[in-house]
Design a protein around this motif. Sequence first.
Motif, PDB file in Angstrom:
ATOM      1  N   ALA A 149      62.379  19.390  38.017  1.00  0.00           N
ATOM      2  CA  ALA A 149      62.306  17.968  37.646  1.00  0.00           C
ATOM      3  C   ALA A 149      63.634  17.319  37.964  1.00  0.00           C
ATOM      4  CB  ALA A 149      62.008  17.841  36.151  1.00  0.00           C
ATOM      5  N   ARG A 150      63.604  15.990  38.061  1.00  0.00           N
ATOM      6  CA  ARG A 150      64.861  15.232  38.127  1.00  0.00           C
ATOM      7  C   ARG A 150      64.990  14.585  36.754  1.00  0.00           C
ATOM      8  NH1 ARG A 150      66.027  15.364  43.613  1.00  0.00           N
ATOM      9  NH2 ARG A 150      64.258  15.229  45.027  1.00  0.00           N
ATOM     10  N   SER A 151      66.037  14.923  36.008  1.00  0.00           N
ATOM     11  CA  SER A 151      66.115  14.518  34.605  1.00  0.00           C
ATOM     12  C   SER A 151      67.052  13.331  34.377  1.00  0.00           C
ATOM     13  CB  SER A 151      66.593  15.708  33.762  1.00  0.00           C
ATOM     14  OG  SER A 151      66.757  15.321  32.415  1.00  0.00           O
TER      15      SER A 151
ATOM     16  N   GLY B  97      70.290  25.285  46.328  1.00  0.00           N
ATOM     17  CA  GLY B  97      68.872  25.286  46.709  1.00  0.00           C
ATOM     18  C   GLY B  97      68.431  23.877  47.022  1.00  0.00           C
ATOM     19  N   THR B  98      68.422  23.517  48.274  1.00  0.00           N
ATOM     20  CA  THR B  98      67.958  22.199  48.719  1.00  0.00           C
ATOM     21  C   THR B  98      67.676  22.264  50.212  1.00  0.00           C
ATOM     22  OG1 THR B  98      68.646  19.927  49.211  1.00  0.00           O
ATOM     23  CG2 THR B  98      70.411  21.472  48.799  1.00  0.00           C
ATOM     24  N   ILE B  99      66.621  21.566  50.634  1.00  0.00           N
ATOM     25  CA  ILE B  99      66.335  21.593  52.076  1.00  0.00           C
ATOM     26  C   ILE B  99      67.373  20.800  52.862  1.00  0.00           C
ATOM     27  CG2 ILE B  99      63.848  21.908  51.755  1.00  0.00           C
ATOM     28  CD1 ILE B  99      63.557  18.896  52.611  1.00  0.00           C
ATOM     29  N   ASP B 100      68.146  19.935  52.179  1.00  0.00           N
ATOM     30  CA  ASP B 100      69.025  18.995  52.889  1.00  0.00           C
ATOM     31  C   ASP B 100      70.265  19.639  53.524  1.00  0.00           C
ATOM     32  OD1 ASP B 100      67.279  17.078  51.989  1.00  0.00           O
ATOM     33  OD2 ASP B 100      68.536  16.455  50.305  1.00  0.00           O
ATOM     34  N   ASN B 101      70.674  20.794  53.038  1.00  0.00           N
ATOM     35  CA  ASN B 101      71.889  21.485  53.507  1.00  0.00           C
ATOM     36  C   ASN B 101      73.141  20.603  53.390  1.00  0.00           C
ATOM     37  OD1 ASN B 101      73.286  23.713  54.478  1.00  0.00           O
ATOM     38  ND2 ASN B 101      73.158  23.050  56.611  1.00  0.00           N
TER      39      ASN B 101
ATOM     40  N   VAL C 150      62.338  12.607  59.562  1.00  0.00           N
ATOM     41  CA  VAL C 150      62.477  13.827  58.754  1.00  0.00           C
ATOM     42  C   VAL C 150      63.312  13.519  57.504  1.00  0.00           C
ATOM     43  CG1 VAL C 150      62.232  15.414  60.709  1.00  0.00           C
ATOM     44  CG2 VAL C 150      64.511  14.615  60.057  1.00  0.00           C
ATOM     45  N   MET C 151      63.276  14.445  56.550  1.00  0.00           N
ATOM     46  CA  MET C 151      64.020  14.247  55.297  1.00  0.00           C
ATOM     47  C   MET C 151      65.500  14.574  55.474  1.00  0.00           C
ATOM     48  SD  MET C 151      61.667  15.575  52.193  1.00  0.00           S
ATOM     49  CE  MET C 151      60.466  14.500  51.429  1.00  0.00           C
ATOM     50  N   GLY C 152      66.233  14.557  54.380  1.00  0.00           N
ATOM     51  CA  GLY C 152      67.656  14.897  54.417  1.00  0.00           C
ATOM     52  C   GLY C 152      68.492  13.984  53.527  1.00  0.00           C
ATOM     53  N   ARG C 153      67.838  13.041  52.886  1.00  0.00           N
ATOM     54  CA  ARG C 153      68.521  12.035  52.049  1.00  0.00           C
ATOM     55  C   ARG C 153      69.609  11.342  52.863  1.00  0.00           C
ATOM     56  NH1 ARG C 153      67.827  11.377  46.560  1.00  0.00           N
ATOM     57  NH2 ARG C 153      66.939  13.425  46.343  1.00  0.00           N
ATOM     58  N   ASN C 154      70.892  11.556  52.568  1.00  0.00           N
ATOM     59  CA  ASN C 154      71.939  10.876  53.342  1.00  0.00           C
ATOM     60  C   ASN C 154      72.550  11.759  54.421  1.00  0.00           C
ATOM     61  OD1 ASN C 154      71.752   8.562  51.689  1.00  0.00           O
ATOM     62  ND2 ASN C 154      72.860   9.689  50.104  1.00  0.00           N
TER      63      ASN C 154
ATOM     64  N   ALA D  48      66.570  10.648  61.088  1.00  0.00           N
ATOM     65  CA  ALA D  48      66.828  11.134  59.727  1.00  0.00           C
ATOM     66  C   ALA D  48      66.580   9.987  58.764  1.00  0.00           C
ATOM     67  CB  ALA D  48      68.276  11.592  59.616  1.00  0.00           C
ATOM     68  N   GLU D  49      65.901  10.265  57.650  1.00  0.00           N
ATOM     69  CA  GLU D  49      65.784   9.221  56.632  1.00  0.00           C
ATOM     70  C   GLU D  49      67.222   8.864  56.230  1.00  0.00           C
ATOM     71  OE1 GLU D  49      63.942  10.492  52.978  1.00  0.00           O
ATOM     72  OE2 GLU D  49      65.319  12.165  52.727  1.00  0.00           O
ATOM     73  N   GLY D  50      67.430   7.662  55.761  1.00  0.00           N
ATOM     74  CA  GLY D  50      68.805   7.296  55.407  1.00  0.00           C
ATOM     75  C   GLY D  50      69.504   6.606  56.556  1.00  0.00           C
TER      76      GLY D  50
ATOM     77  N   GLY E  16      57.607  13.986  55.961  1.00  0.00           N
ATOM     78  CA  GLY E  16      57.580  13.921  54.496  1.00  0.00           C
ATOM     79  C   GLY E  16      57.643  15.261  53.781  1.00  0.00           C
ATOM     80  N   HIS E  17      56.900  15.373  52.678  1.00  0.00           N
ATOM     81  CA  HIS E  17      57.057  16.523  51.781  1.00  0.00           C
ATOM     82  C   HIS E  17      56.521  17.837  52.340  1.00  0.00           C
ATOM     83  CE1 HIS E  17      58.096  13.320  49.029  1.00  0.00           C
ATOM     84  NE2 HIS E  17      58.672  14.241  48.275  1.00  0.00           N
ATOM     85  N   LEU E  18      55.848  17.783  53.470  1.00  0.00           N
ATOM     86  CA  LEU E  18      55.490  19.052  54.149  1.00  0.00           C
ATOM     87  C   LEU E  18      56.726  19.919  54.305  1.00  0.00           C
ATOM     88  CD1 LEU E  18      53.320  18.295  57.324  1.00  0.00           C
ATOM     89  CD2 LEU E  18      52.732  19.755  55.389  1.00  0.00           C
ATOM     90  N   GLN E  19      57.859  19.241  54.539  1.00  0.00           N
ATOM     91  CA  GLN E  19      59.122  19.953  54.787  1.00  0.00           C
ATOM     92  C   GLN E  19      59.611  20.718  53.570  1.00  0.00           C
ATOM     93  OE1 GLN E  19      61.843  16.962  57.226  1.00  0.00           O
ATOM     94  NE2 GLN E  19      60.174  15.940  56.152  1.00  0.00           N
ATOM     95  N   ARG E  20      59.105  20.378  52.400  1.00  0.00           N
ATOM     96  CA  ARG E  20      59.581  21.037  51.178  1.00  0.00           C
ATOM     97  C   ARG E  20      58.752  22.265  50.806  1.00  0.00           C
ATOM     98  NH1 ARG E  20      61.698  16.588  47.765  1.00  0.00           N
ATOM     99  NH2 ARG E  20      60.500  17.386  46.021  1.00  0.00           N
ATOM    100  N   GLY E  21      57.557  22.389  51.443  1.00  0.00           N
ATOM    101  CA  GLY E  21      56.666  23.463  51.002  1.00  0.00           C
ATOM    102  C   GLY E  21      56.652  24.642  51.941  1.00  0.00           C
TER     103      GLY E  21
HETATM  104  O1  F6P Z   1      66.758  16.555  48.298  1.00  0.00           O
HETATM  105  C1  F6P Z   1      65.573  16.984  48.876  1.00  0.00           C
HETATM  106  C2  F6P Z   1      64.721  15.802  49.270  1.00  0.00           C
HETATM  107  O2  F6P Z   1      63.526  16.291  49.836  1.00  0.00           O
HETATM  108  C3  F6P Z   1      65.387  14.784  50.197  1.00  0.00           C
HETATM  109  O3  F6P Z   1      65.403  15.195  51.527  1.00  0.00           O
HETATM  110  C4  F6P Z   1      64.547  13.571  49.935  1.00  0.00           C
HETATM  111  O4  F6P Z   1      65.285  12.388  50.203  1.00  0.00           O
HETATM  112  C5  F6P Z   1      64.241  13.675  48.478  1.00  0.00           C
HETATM  113  O5  F6P Z   1      64.390  15.043  48.126  1.00  0.00           O
HETATM  114  C6  F6P Z   1      62.863  13.223  48.072  1.00  0.00           C
HETATM  115  O6  F6P Z   1      62.752  13.376  46.695  1.00  0.00           O
HETATM  116  P1  F6P Z   1      61.410  13.219  45.876  1.00  0.00           P
HETATM  117  O7  F6P Z   1      60.528  14.372  46.226  1.00  0.00           O
HETATM  118  O8  F6P Z   1      61.838  13.239  44.451  1.00  0.00           O
HETATM  119  O9  F6P Z   1      60.810  11.926  46.308  1.00  0.00           O
END
Ligand code: F6P
Length: 327
Positions: free
Chosen positions: A75-77, A129-133, A173-177, A226-228, A256-261
């Motif tokens: 979770a994000r708290s 532990g994060t896909i963003d490295n 693709v994801m990666g936040r910033n 890259a997103e961001g 999107g979230h495919l990258q997280r699974g």
């Molecule tokens: O930090 C991992 C990440 O997948 C980022 O790449 C992305 O910006 C963010 O989380 C998305 O978060 P959420 O799944 O909470 O929308």
Amino acid sequence: MSNEIKRLAVFTSGGDAPGMNAAVRAVVRTAAFNDLHVYGITRGYEGMIDGDLKRLEVRDVGNIIHRGGTILKTARSKRFMTPEGRKTAYEALLAFDIDACVAIGGNGTFTGADVFSKEYDIPIVGVPGTIDNDLYGTDATVGFDTAINTAIEAVDKIRDTADSHNRLFFVEVMGRNSGFIALNTGIGSGAGCILIPEIDSNIDELVEVLRKGARRKKLFSVVIVAEGNKYGGATEIAERVQEAFDHYDTKVAIIGHLQRGGSPSALDRVLASRLGFGAVEAIIAGKSNCMVGIINNKIKHTPFVDAITKNKHPNKDLVRMAEILAI
Ligand code: F6P
């Protein structure tokens, strides 16, 4: 060995990442080997605040090394960002006689861990532990390798249809910033152009690259975004490019979230195992308020504050190489 540590808690927090389960398994088994009792906290800091802890035995983490997501949930708290939330979390840990914690997560997780371990006397060691490295103090974070493999597989498929229709695809693709996922996905999938937040991009230059490609008889192209990005996402960039250069029929795909699974790659399973193992050894050695990482194949300990604030930039040589190979 520090005599005080008898009970350890482990949790996963923030965005899930493939390989988190392998890290949990390594933590539980390394702790058991050292006669420590382990508790799993459900849903990261949220579960810590709610006192949602349960004993994890060696067999509870069997058959999870290959599974994506996290058996502990995450979770994000928002509550943990408040002093009241952290006080309640501390009291919950005391109620379970927890002496130390292993936090598996990314930037937000370690920001919380840094504040918490300065406020309260419970040692915390982190596993990245994060896909963003995007954490300083480790060459790779758990989940990154799987994420880029997933993204590359997706781009390979997009490439087939782009080729068939002579289209220009913008793939987000994801990666936040940070641009690690984009850069590596772009290189691995042979993209025509890669836009990452760390390098200032401009639409005119991008159009020029595409124009040159068209002149060299490139019939289709894939641009990884890259997103961001300062212009917005792939959709906004595609619109701007289309206005300036309508040579190609343009399409957008957001992975999107495919990258997280998905099941973690071999690299992520080994990395997660080493880091989970290393985190427990660090706690036994009396370390706290730091992240365990691997740099040049050696375990390193980096203070949380450095891991989250020091810049980790994508390798400039890779960026240059990607441009040359995309001719
Ligand atoms: O930090 C991992 C990440 O997948 C980022 O790449 C992305 O910006 C963010 O989380 C998305 O978060 P959420 O799944 O909470 O929308």
